[in-house]
Structure formats: C-alpha cells, structure tokens
Design a protein around this motif. Structure first.
Motif, PDB file in Angstrom:
ATOM      1  N   ASP C 148     -13.873  -6.574 -23.780  1.00 43.31           N
ATOM      2  CA  ASP C 148     -12.873  -7.609 -24.014  1.00 43.31           C
ATOM      3  C   ASP C 148     -13.516  -8.956 -24.243  1.00 43.31           C
ATOM      4  O   ASP C 148     -13.048  -9.759 -25.036  1.00 43.31           O
ATOM      5  CB  ASP C 148     -11.943  -7.673 -22.804  1.00 43.31           C
ATOM      6  N   VAL C 155      -4.237 -12.423 -30.278  1.00 46.02           N
ATOM      7  CA  VAL C 155      -3.405 -11.246 -30.501  1.00 46.02           C
ATOM      8  C   VAL C 155      -2.934 -11.152 -31.942  1.00 46.02           C
ATOM      9  O   VAL C 155      -2.913 -10.083 -32.543  1.00 46.02           O
ATOM     10  CB  VAL C 155      -2.201 -11.309 -29.548  1.00 46.02           C
ATOM     11  N   ARG C 158      -5.438  -9.882 -34.359  1.00 44.31           N
ATOM     12  CA  ARG C 158      -5.719  -8.483 -34.107  1.00 44.31           C
ATOM     13  C   ARG C 158      -4.633  -7.607 -34.717  1.00 44.31           C
ATOM     14  O   ARG C 158      -4.892  -6.524 -35.204  1.00 44.31           O
ATOM     15  CB  ARG C 158      -5.768  -8.271 -32.602  1.00 44.31           C
ATOM     16  N   GLU C 159      -3.411  -8.112 -34.687  1.00 45.84           N
ATOM     17  CA  GLU C 159      -2.324  -7.303 -35.230  1.00 45.84           C
ATOM     18  C   GLU C 159      -2.411  -7.180 -36.737  1.00 45.84           C
ATOM     19  O   GLU C 159      -2.016  -6.184 -37.320  1.00 45.84           O
ATOM     20  CB  GLU C 159      -0.983  -7.924 -34.852  1.00 45.84           C
TER      21      GLU C 159
END
Lengths: 183, 115, 161
Positions: C148, C155, C158-159
């Motif tokens: 991590d 986020v 990353r999506e």
C-alpha cells in the motif's frame, strides 16, 4: 434487578457511539465495550459457561477486527447514503421497532421462565435426569454433548467450513492472480 | 421492559446495517445484532433467585429442579457465539479482499457491484 | 523487527505457561465446572496469539507451522466423527451414543464418559481453526501494508485504470 438496567444503559450508550463515531478504530473499541457488558450480563443471569466463552471470544474478535482496520483509515468515509434511501430505511426501522415492542408484552414477565410452568417440558427433563443419565454435573455440557450432540456436530462443520473459506480467500496464490488482473 | 431494551439494541444494529455506507460499519451492525439476540435468548430462561445449572454435591434434587435456570438456551447460545466468531473472520476477510481490489471501504464507490 | 520490548517478552514467558494450563484445565473439567471444549479451545488459541504478538510471527511459526495446524484441525474434526460412530460399534444402532457411561457406569475416566473425549476433539478443532485464521490474517496484513505504501495512488485515479 437494577444491575441489569445499569448494564443495559452502558451497552446502549456504547452501541450508539459505535454506530455514530467517525473513526473506525474508536468504533471497534466500542464494540469491545459492548462485548464485555454482555459478558457481565451473562454472569449476572447465572450463565457462567457463556460468560467465559463470550469474554474470550470477544478478545479474539477484537484482535481480528483491529488487525483488519488499523492501517486502512486512509480513505475517510463519513455520512450516510442518498437522502431518499436513508429516509425510507429509517421509517422502516422505526415501524419494525414500534410493531415489535407490542409483541414483547405478550411474553411472560422477566424472571419467570416458560419451562417452569409447562409440565413435562424438555428443560425439566434435562435438569432432573441429566446427572443420572450422562454422569456430567454441568447440565450445559450434558446438553451440548449428549442430549443434543447433533447440534455440536453441525457447529463443528460450520466452523471448519468458515475457517476454510477465510483461509482460501486470503492465501497468497489467489491474491497474486487477482492482483495481476487488477493492475 | 428489559426485553424492550434488548430489542432497542437490535434496532440500533439494524439501523447501522441499513444506513451506513462504510463496509466495516456494516459488519459492526451485524455484530451488535448478534449480541442482542444472544442476550434475549438467555434472558428468556432466567429465574429470579435461580442458581446456575450445575449439580453441586449435597444438593437436594427436587430443590434443584425448582431453583435452576433454563439450561437449553444456554447450550444453544454457546454454539452460536463460537460460530459468530468464525463467520466474523470470513466476513472480515471478504472486506479486506474488497479493499485491496477497489481501494476503498465505501460501498457506493464500488462501481462494478452496483446493479 | 520481531516482537515488542524486553519487558513484554519476559512477562509473556512467565504468563504463557499459566494460560496454557488454565485452558487445559477448562477442557478437562468441562463436565463438572463451567467451561468446556469451546471456551478452553479459544483460550488455547489465545496463548498462541499472545506469543505471536509478543515475539513476532516467526517464533510461533517455529513451534506450530500452519500446515501442521491444518492437519491437527482435520484430526480433531475426524475424531469427533469417530466418537459419534463408535456408538454403532459398542451398542445397538445409535448415532452419538454415550456408550462408555451407559455400559460401564462404574468406569470413571474423568466422570462423563464420551463427553470428555468429545470435549478434547472440540477443543482441538476450535484451537487450531482460530490459530490458523489469525495467522493468515496477520500474514496478509503485513504484506498488504508494504504494497500500500508503494503504490500510493488516490482512489479516483485507481478506478480509471
């Protein structure tokens, strides 16, 4: 009798804090507070077997929960779902509560168990003949391992299967495969 | 009255499960509901001034039948507590895997689950 | 890296024996006093968790490797099934029959006939399963934390990938 009300007050306050606090770690610690309250309550309700089991299970469950959440407070999630859905859910929960409270009035008064009034119930047989039939002085042990041992067999199967599932989900091989697909 | 307080605790857990969108909060709601149900089952068998269902030496048996609490719900709840720990481990492992795949605990952000 | 300070390690060295003894006592006397296979098994698993927290994971891996724990878990579950089937062997067609106490009530192994044997089996199942799951979660979280920090992507980015 007052000790029950005091413990219930403690548990309800801890439950509300656990639901409404923003930090995950604080919420998990409040779950521990509820669990120890429940354990004390079992002790005062004359169930020492369950009090021992509850207090130990609580500690291990806290370790699992903290281990899973301690490094993951990065994405700060707060608030509820969409407004309309929240209103509908709260109304449904309130209706369930108001309908359910009336059902509890039909139960007998607290402190007068049902099995004492019906003649020939299963619990009376266990209490009166359990020691002669199994040789175990602890009636709860006699019930879970002799009279109702099928329950324990099923319980062992469920525990075995759930642990198998958790181990398979977290092992290294499947993680590597999924990681490559995701990246 | 005590039964109603127990049901109030169950309702708090139900509210947490239905309304919150953090995945760990949903697990916490399920755990609160488990506690409430276990507590209710034990409270059903309680007798005021009763003794624990363990035969002690020198006990008069007829006296014991009239004063013991109900052993049957205790035996059932004993298995339920251990099963709840196993299922908690399974749920938490599913949550951790979901966090690794999607990078969040927020269930509204997990797009591919949205129907 | 492994473990906590020397104070914790010393105290843990003293205490772990007592906790093991207490767990064994609860399993052995489950027929007469509060306790039994479930509570004693969870206490024994708690001993291994204490050693794991105090000394690091390698110390406990040396004593009881996960593959051995899996085998012992299977042995416990199978022996409970065999105790259940032994009712067929010694008596008439009865599954889960307490044959020791019913046939020879004078024979006192500990007092409860097959109840004691079944409690041993259940204690073994509960101990090994809980130890295994906590060990797996611990290994997983350690590896995950390293990964991590390496890829500290927000986020949303990353999506999109």
């Amino acid at each position: 009798m007052t000790i029950f009300y005091i413990l219930f007050l403690f548990m309800l306050v801890a439950a509300i804090i656990a639901v409404e606090t923003k930090k995950l770690l604080g919420s998990v610690i409040c779950i521990g507070a509820i669990g120890f309250g429940v354990s004390l309550m079992f002790l005062f309700l004359r169930a020492p077997d369950i009090a021992i089991t509850q207090i130990v299970v609580e500690i291990l469950g806290l370790i699992i929960l903290i281990r899973a959440t301690i490094a993951r407070d990065l994405t700060f999630i707060s608030g509820d779902r969409e407004f309309f859905g929240v209103v509908v859910s709260v109304v449904i929960v309130l209706v369930i509560f108001l309908a359910g409270v009336h059902i509890f009035e039909t139960l007998p008064e607290f402190g007068t168990p049902i099995f004492a009034e019906t003649t020939g119930s299963a619990s009376q047989t266990y209490i009166s003949e359990g020691f002669q039939k199994t040789g175990a002085a602890n009636i709860v042990s006699a019930v879970i391992l002799d009279f109702r041992a099928y329950d324990t067999l099923g319980e062992t199967t469920i525990l075995f299967t759930s642990i198998l599932g958790a181990t398979v989900l977290l092992r290294k091989k499947s993680r590597k495969l999924l990681g490559e697909v995701d990246a | 009255m005590l039964y109603a307080l127990c049901f109030l605790m169950f309702t708090i857990g139900l509210y947490c499960t239905v309304v919150k969108k953090n995945m760990v909060k949903i697990v916490i709601g399920i755990v609160i509901m488990e506690y409430a149900v276990n507590l209710f089952l034990i409270m059903l068998g309680y007798r005021i001034g009763g003794v624990a269902p363990i035969v002690v030496e020198g006990h008069v048996l007829g006296n014991f039948v009239d004063s013991s609490v109900d052993p049957l719900p205790q035996a059932l709840v004993l298995t339920a507590i251990v099963i709840s720990l196993g299922s908690l481990a399974l749920i938490i492992s599913i949550c951790v895997r979901t966090y690794e795949k999607y990078g969040t605990f927020d269930i509204t952000q997990i797009r591919r689950l949205k129907g | 890296m492994s473990g906590m300070t020397i104070i914790v390690k010393t105290i843990c060295n003293w205490v772990k024996v007592l906790i093991l003894l207490f767990g064994l006592y609860i399993i052995l006397f489950g027929h007469a006093t509060p306790g039994g296979g479930f509570a004693g098994g969870v206490i024994l698993a708690g001993t291994y968790v204490l050693i794991m927290l105090a000394f690091g994971r390698e110390a406990v891996e040396k004593n009881l490797s996960p593959s051995l724990a899996g085998k012992l878990l299977s042995v416990g579950a199978a022996s409970f099934g065999l105790i259940a089937l032994a009712g067929f062997l010694f008596g008439r067609d009865k599954f889960l029959w307490n044959f020791i106490y019913q046939k020879w009530p004078d024979f006192k192994f500990l007092g409860g006939g097959t109840i004691d044997l079944a409690e041993f089996a259940i204690g073994l199942v509960v101990t090994m399963s809980l130890y295994l799951v906590i060990f797996t979660i611990s290994v997983y979280c350690r590896d995950f934390k390293c990964r991590d920090k390496q890829c500290d992507i927000p986020v949303k980015e990353r999506e999109q990938n």
